[in-house]
Motif scaffolding. Structure first.
Motif: not given
Lengths: 422, 270
Positions: B1-6, B49-52, B108-111
């Protein structure tokens, strides 16, 4: 085998010489056949435009040919030899090919990058083809010249952006209004320059033309020319509320439109954009008008500035184009060299011998227990067949016959000998 | 999930760089590269977004990290639509940096995944969120075209007709697309405010409580109403309209981030 360019252009000859030498379209077939009858000439193409007359030839012995061409010109055009010699340039082989590529790419044109020359070159080539005066060498050369020109046009910006006042005005109008089809243009004054600019704009399809001239009759005449509408000069400020593009050249000694006039006009036309071109000297429109929102005022110097910038850009791009030309000349000469008889003969022989050796190896592998003597005899027979088969083509290739180039090309194609130019 | 965002963030970054290069040099290769990375980034972004959404079990708009990410996503999709419909040359060079900056601020905002109160979880969440985000995104792209208009108008006015002048679209196209986007964004914002009010009534029992988010949304709404009004009645188009569309987007950004960070609001994603 060599290539020769004989010609004159706007740089080497004045218009009085150029018009004397120039060929009318119906004179070209006769010209081509006369040129071909000159000793040494195999192929000929005539390119004749208002800025240049050039003859492209391929054949043997450039010196003989060039004298022949000069004789031809002075006889045909009844022009003093001295005057002719001063105007003519001769370019052989490498320089000749480079010259043709530069001409086709419009690098040698009066207006750098102008697009007409390529079309003119194509028709010159077509005429030569129709009159079968162009053969294997010039066909390749002309086709290559056309493709080089296209490459230059796609890979550089040498033909981009307007380099005349009229086109610069049209280009600007398009950047302001996008489409011009729903725009109204107004001619203020009926000067020659204004007329010219209006011609450009109507050529790009403005919806309507309004003409306001001090002499109403002259205005009417001009309006008719553009199927527009003439109005009394005194009315122009009122009518300007409708005009999106205004071209002004009244010859008045002072401003006919000042900032407060324009502010009022803009209010009346709900601030829709206006493009004003003031080509009068002295200027007829107060430069302060340009400070009003959505009003874009260009005077003659502004437009000239645009043209100068664009020309400068083209010159920068021309350097890139010269590189392309250089590259392509190399490619062309590789092909020319391939037309040389010797390498072709060598390659033909090698092809034949390779086949012989391959077949012999196969045969010897199949037939066991052959003695050295038998082997030798078979080898000798195979070589004899090969030699006899390739002897007549070799002789033909070595000959100095006129059609030798065709034979060379034919042999290379028939036997799949590579090194041909794409 | 994080990786897709990154990865999406990285793609947007590359797309931005290529966009800037296109502005400076104007080669076709950079323009194509920009589009490819924008599409790639968008695909990865959608995935993230879908994963989140699956992980949190609700629409990912429960904190500012998620909201900024969704904002960037909406901007990119509106950009694609406008690009397909109008083919505004160089638009990407102005929009992709915007998407990248939104995405960067999101990163950079809290995740952490915040729980979303079950009372908020009904179809109004969907309606209100979709309306608000697409509306804001339309305003963002309008701001981009407004900036382009101002640059092009400067060239024409100052008679500096260099390379960028030739590559930027005509003033008319920029003005038209700019206004089009405002007329798309405005009804969306209107409906977003109304749906928000109806939703609030369902959840808290009152339509309107003068919450800072509500107040600033209303201010933004009035601003865009003014743009449309002035255009129709006083012929405010072109430069003035372009400036207003940029200013309007500043109001949007304040409503979105400023209110959330600086003021106390009942609104989610604080």
């Amino acid at each position: 085998m060599s290539i020769l360019v004989v010609g004159l252009n706007h740089k080497t000859a004045d218009v009085d010489v150029r018009e004397k030498i120039a060929f009318a379209a119906d004179e070209i077939p006769a010209g081509l056949s006369t040129l071909k009858s000159i000793t040494g000439v195999n192929e000929a193409v005539i390119l004749s435009t208002c800025n240049r007359v050039e003859i492209y030839l391929s054949g043997a012995g450039s010196d003989k040919i060039s004298t022949g061409v000069k004789d031809y010109f002075s006889a045909l055009r009844n022009i003093e030899r001295e005057k002719l010699e001063a105007a003519l340039y001769m370019r052989g082989d490498y320089d000749g090919v480079r010259h043709i590529f530069r001409v086709a790419s419009s690098l040698d044109s009066m207006v750098l990058g102008e697009p007409q020359i390529l079309g003119q070159l194509k028709s010159a080539f077509d005429l030569a083809l129709k009159n079968s005066s162009s053969g294997i060498i010039l066909n390749k050369l002309m086709k290559k010249a056309i493709s080089v020109a296209k490459r230059v046009r796609t890979e550089t910006k040498v033909a981009e952006n307007a380099v005349s006042i009229g086109y610069a005005a049209v280009e600007l109008a398009k950047k302001i209004f996008g489409e011009l089809a729903d725009k109204v243009s107004m001619l203020l004054g009926a000067g020659e320059m204004a007329e010219l600019a209006a011609k450009h704009l109507t050529g790009f399809g403005v919806k309507e033309v309004i003409v306001a001239n001090r002499t109403y009759e002259r205005g009417c005449a001009l309006a008719e020319e553009f199927s527009g509408r003439a109005i009394e000069f005194a009315e122009f400020k009122h009518e300007m509320t409708k005009a999106d593009i205004v071209i002004c050249s009244t010859g008045a000694p002072s401003y006919v439109l000042n900032k407060s006039d324009m502010e009022k006009i803009m209010k009346d036309r709900k601030k829709r954009s206006v493009f004003i071109i003031d080509i009068s000297v002295p200027r007829n429109i107060d430069p302060a008008v340009n400070d009003i929102d959505n009003v874009y005022l260009y005077d003659i110097d502004d437009l000239q500035g645009v043209v100068d910038t664009n020309l400068h850009e083209r010159q920068k791009e021309a350097l890139k184009a010269e590189e392309i030309v250089k590259e392509e000349v190399e490619v062309f000469f590789k092909w020319m060299q391939s037309l040389d008889a010797v390498p072709t003969i060598v390659a033909l022989r090698k092809t034949a011998e390779d086949i012989r050796d391959e077949e012999l190896t196969k045969l010897f592998n199949k037939l066991d227990g052959l003695g050295e003597k038998e082997k030798k005899s078979i080898e000798l027979m195979a070589s004899a067949i090969v030699n006899k088969l390739i002897h007549p083509p070799t002789v033909a290739l070595k000959s100095d016959d006129e059609d030798r180039d065709i034979l060379i090309a034919a042999v290379r194609r028939l036997y799949g000998i590579n090194g041909d130019m794409k | 999930m994080v990786i897709a965002f990154e990865l999406a963030l990285t793609c947007y970054f590359i797309s931005t760089i290529l966009g800037v290069l296109e502005l400076v040099k104007g080669s076709k290769a950079t323009s194509r590269g920009m589009t490819v990375f924008a599409i790639l980034g968008f695909t990865l972004h959608t995935l993230s977004i879908v994963m989140r959404f699956i992980q949190g079990g609700h629409m990912p708009v429960a904190n500012l990290h998620e909201a900024a990410s969704l904002f960037a996503w909406s901007v990119v999709i509106i950009f694609f639509i406008i690009e397909i419909k109008y083919r505004v040359g160089l638009l990407g060079a102005f929009i992709m940096p915007m998407a990248f900056i939104l995405m960067l601020s999101s990163s950079i905002l809290p995740r952490e995944i915040n729980p979303l109160s079950p009372v908020l979880q009904n179809y109004w969440l969907w309606i209100h969120t979709l309306l608000a985000f697409t509306g804001d995104a339309a305003f963002a792209v309008a701001c981009g075209t407004g900036v382009m208009y101002l640059i092009q108008e400067h060239f024409v006015k100052a008679k500096k007709l260099g390379g960028l002048f030739h590559r930027l679209p005509s003033l008319r196209v920029l003005d038209e697309v700019n206004y089009r986007l405002i007329t798309i964004g405005f009804p969306l914002l209107t409906l977003a405010i109304i749906s928000g009010a109806v939703w609030a009534e369902g959840v808290w029992g009152t339509f309107w409580r003068w919450d800072p988010k509500e107040v600033w949304s209303l201010i933004t709404w009035f601003f865009y109403a003014l743009i449309i009004h002035l255009r129709i009645t006083a012929g405010w188009h072109g430069k003035r309209s372009a400036i207003m569309s940029v200013a309007g987007f500043v109001a949007v950004l304040f409503t979105f981030f400023g209110v959330s960070i600086l003021l106390k609001s009942m609104h989610e994603f604080k």
